[in-house]
Design a protein around this motif. Structure first.
Motif, PDB file in Angstrom:
ATOM      1  N   THR A   1      11.386  13.323  -2.957  1.00 53.17           N
ATOM      2  CA  THR A   1      11.504  13.649  -1.534  1.00 53.17           C
ATOM      3  C   THR A   1      10.876  15.007  -1.236  1.00 53.17           C
ATOM      4  N   HIS A   2      11.165  15.990  -2.090  1.00 51.41           N
ATOM      5  CA  HIS A   2      10.604  17.338  -1.903  1.00 51.41           C
ATOM      6  C   HIS A   2       9.074  17.306  -1.888  1.00 51.41           C
ATOM      7  N   TRP A   3       8.471  16.680  -2.916  1.00 52.46           N
ATOM      8  CA  TRP A   3       7.012  16.654  -3.011  1.00 52.46           C
ATOM      9  C   TRP A   3       6.384  15.895  -1.846  1.00 52.46           C
ATOM     10  N   LEU A   4       6.998  14.782  -1.448  1.00 53.22           N
ATOM     11  CA  LEU A   4       6.448  14.027  -0.319  1.00 53.22           C
ATOM     12  C   LEU A   4       6.496  14.856   0.961  1.00 53.22           C
ATOM     13  N   GLN A   5       7.637  15.470   1.234  1.00 55.16           N
ATOM     14  CA  GLN A   5       7.761  16.284   2.436  1.00 55.16           C
ATOM     15  C   GLN A   5       6.821  17.485   2.390  1.00 55.16           C
ATOM     16  N   ALA A   6       6.671  18.097   1.223  1.00 55.42           N
ATOM     17  CA  ALA A   6       5.795  19.263   1.085  1.00 55.42           C
ATOM     18  C   ALA A   6       4.340  18.916   1.379  1.00 55.42           C
ATOM     19  N   HIS A   7       3.991  17.650   1.200  1.00 60.22           N
ATOM     20  CA  HIS A   7       2.617  17.216   1.449  1.00 60.22           C
ATOM     21  C   HIS A   7       2.489  16.413   2.751  1.00 60.22           C
ATOM     22  N   GLY A   8       3.530  16.472   3.586  1.00 60.26           N
ATOM     23  CA  GLY A   8       3.451  15.866   4.908  1.00 60.26           C
ATOM     24  C   GLY A   8       3.690  14.365   4.955  1.00 60.26           C
ATOM     25  N   PHE A   9       4.351  13.814   3.938  1.00 63.03           N
ATOM     26  CA  PHE A   9       4.634  12.379   3.918  1.00 63.03           C
ATOM     27  C   PHE A   9       6.095  12.131   4.233  1.00 63.03           C
ATOM     28  N   ASP A  10       6.368  10.970   4.800  1.00 62.60           N
ATOM     29  CA  ASP A  10       7.726  10.565   5.122  1.00 62.60           C
ATOM     30  C   ASP A  10       8.355   9.932   3.879  1.00 62.60           C
ATOM     31  N   PRO A  11       9.400  10.555   3.318  1.00 64.12           N
ATOM     32  CA  PRO A  11      10.038   9.982   2.132  1.00 64.12           C
ATOM     33  C   PRO A  11      10.647   8.601   2.372  1.00 64.12           C
ATOM     34  N   ALA A  12      10.873   8.248   3.631  1.00 65.23           N
ATOM     35  CA  ALA A  12      11.404   6.920   3.939  1.00 65.23           C
ATOM     36  C   ALA A  12      10.337   5.831   3.815  1.00 65.23           C
ATOM     37  N   ASP A  13       9.069   6.231   3.752  1.00 64.98           N
ATOM     38  CA  ASP A  13       7.977   5.264   3.588  1.00 64.98           C
ATOM     39  C   ASP A  13       7.874   4.900   2.112  1.00 64.98           C
ATOM     40  N   THR A  14       8.542   3.833   1.734  1.00 66.95           N
ATOM     41  CA  THR A  14       8.591   3.444   0.323  1.00 66.95           C
ATOM     42  C   THR A  14       7.398   2.599  -0.101  1.00 66.95           C
ATOM     43  N   LYS A  15       6.413   2.479   0.752  1.00 66.69           N
ATOM     44  CA  LYS A  15       5.255   1.644   0.417  1.00 66.69           C
ATOM     45  C   LYS A  15       4.099   2.463  -0.153  1.00 66.69           C
ATOM     46  N   THR A  16       4.343   3.715  -0.475  1.00 69.88           N
ATOM     47  CA  THR A  16       3.260   4.573  -0.933  1.00 69.88           C
ATOM     48  C   THR A  16       3.453   4.987  -2.382  1.00 69.88           C
TER      49      THR A  16
ATOM     50  N   ALA B   1      -6.226  -2.020   2.296  1.00 70.18           N
ATOM     51  CA  ALA B   1      -5.721  -3.234   2.955  1.00 70.18           C
ATOM     52  C   ALA B   1      -5.064  -4.158   1.932  1.00 70.18           C
ATOM     53  N   ILE B   2      -5.696  -4.320   0.786  1.00 64.16           N
ATOM     54  CA  ILE B   2      -5.115  -5.131  -0.292  1.00 64.16           C
ATOM     55  C   ILE B   2      -3.846  -4.468  -0.807  1.00 64.16           C
ATOM     56  N   TYR B   3      -3.918  -3.162  -1.038  1.00 66.79           N
ATOM     57  CA  TYR B   3      -2.749  -2.411  -1.504  1.00 66.79           C
ATOM     58  C   TYR B   3      -1.589  -2.594  -0.513  1.00 66.79           C
TER      59      TYR B   3
ATOM     60  N   TYR C   1      -1.017  -4.924   1.688  1.00 65.77           N
ATOM     61  CA  TYR C   1      -0.516  -6.306   1.685  1.00 65.77           C
ATOM     62  C   TYR C   1       0.469  -6.507   0.533  1.00 65.77           C
ATOM     63  N   ILE C   2       0.089  -6.038  -0.645  1.00 62.20           N
ATOM     64  CA  ILE C   2       0.980  -6.159  -1.805  1.00 62.20           C
ATOM     65  C   ILE C   2       2.238  -5.323  -1.585  1.00 62.20           C
ATOM     66  N   ALA C   3       2.081  -4.103  -1.087  1.00 59.69           N
ATOM     67  CA  ALA C   3       3.229  -3.212  -0.862  1.00 59.69           C
ATOM     68  C   ALA C   3       4.228  -3.820   0.121  1.00 59.69           C
ATOM     69  N   ARG C   4       3.728  -4.458   1.180  1.00 59.16           N
ATOM     70  CA  ARG C   4       4.622  -5.082   2.168  1.00 59.16           C
ATOM     71  C   ARG C   4       5.421  -6.235   1.576  1.00 59.16           C
ATOM     72  N   ASN C   5       4.850  -6.925   0.601  1.00 59.25           N
ATOM     73  CA  ASN C   5       5.477  -8.133   0.066  1.00 59.25           C
ATOM     74  C   ASN C   5       6.098  -7.962  -1.318  1.00 59.25           C
ATOM     75  N   ARG C   6       6.038  -6.777  -1.896  1.00 63.70           N
ATOM     76  CA  ARG C   6       6.431  -6.601  -3.292  1.00 63.70           C
ATOM     77  C   ARG C   6       7.896  -6.903  -3.559  1.00 63.70           C
ATOM     78  N   TYR C   7       8.798  -6.543  -2.659  1.00 62.42           N
ATOM     79  CA  TYR C   7      10.213  -6.861  -2.876  1.00 62.42           C
ATOM     80  C   TYR C   7      10.428  -8.369  -2.864  1.00 62.42           C
ATOM     81  N   HIS C   8       9.762  -9.035  -1.944  1.00 65.95           N
ATOM     82  CA  HIS C   8       9.899 -10.501  -1.838  1.00 65.95           C
ATOM     83  C   HIS C   8       9.333 -11.186  -3.083  1.00 65.95           C
ATOM     84  N   TRP C   9       8.162 -10.753  -3.525  1.00 68.28           N
ATOM     85  CA  TRP C   9       7.499 -11.394  -4.662  1.00 68.28           C
ATOM     86  C   TRP C   9       8.089 -11.007  -6.014  1.00 68.28           C
ATOM     87  N   PHE C  10       8.448  -9.730  -6.172  1.00 63.45           N
ATOM     88  CA  PHE C  10       8.854  -9.230  -7.486  1.00 63.45           C
ATOM     89  C   PHE C  10      10.313  -8.810  -7.566  1.00 63.45           C
TER      90      PHE C  10
END
Length: 131
Positions: free
Chosen positions: A41-56, A99-101, A103-112
Motif C-alpha cells: 500500500t505504501h509503495w503504491l500510494q507513494a507512486h500515485g497508484f490506488d491500492p484498491a486497484d487490485t488489477k495491477t 488490453a490483453i493484460y 482482460y486477463i486481470a478482469r477475469n483472473r478470479y473467475h478463471w483461477f
C-alpha cells in the motif's frame, strides 16, 4: 533492497506467477510484497497508484515503477532461458499488450480463483517477502 514486485496476494494466478518467478530466476534478487500489505500500500500510494486497484502487477526497478504488461515483460530479464525470451513480446504496441493484460486481470478470479487471505511464503523464501 533489490527490485520489488507488488502482486495481488489473494489471487491464485498472481501467487502462481510469484512461485514461477522464484523457481526460474537466474539469481534470487527480487523481493515480493502483496499489494494488500502495508508495504505494498505504501509503495503504491507513494507512486500515485490506488491500492484498491487490485488489477495491477507492479515492478519497482531502480526506483522506476512499471505496471501491467510492461512490468511482466521486464520481469522476464530475471528469468533463465527459455522464459527470458518472452521479452520479445515488447515489440507489440503497449496498448495491445495492456488490453490483453487487462482482460486477463478482469477475469483472473473467475478463471483461477482466489484465497480469503494472502499467501504465506515457505520458510526458505520468507526473507524475500516483505510482510
Amino acid at each position: 533492497m533489490n527490485d520489488l514486485i507488488i502482486f495481488d496476494g489473494v489471487c491464485h494466478l498472481c501467487t502462481f506467477s510469484v512461485r514461477f518467478i522464484v523457481q526460474h530466476e537466474t539469481a534470487p534478487v527480487l523481493f515480493f510484497t502483496p499489494l494488500q500489505s502495508k508495504t505494498g500500500t505504501h509503495w503504491l500510494q507513494a507512486h500515485g497508484f490506488d491500492p484498491a486497484d487490485t488489477k495491477t502487477f507492479v515492478l519497482i526497478q531502480n526506483d522506476q515503477i512499471y505496471t501491467r504488461s510492461e512490468a511482466a515483460l521486464r520481469v522476464t530479464k530475471y528469468l533463465r532461458w527459455p522464459w527470458r525470451g518472452l521479452e520479445v513480446l515488447r515489440i507489440l504496441p503497449r496498448p495491445w499488450r495492456d488490453a490483453i493484460y487487462n482482460y486477463i486481470a478482469r477475469n483472473r478470479y473467475h478463471w483461477f480463483g482466489q484465497n480469503e487471505v494472502c499467501m504465506l511464503p515457505k520458510p526458505d523464501l520468507r526473507a524475500r517477502f516483505i510482510e
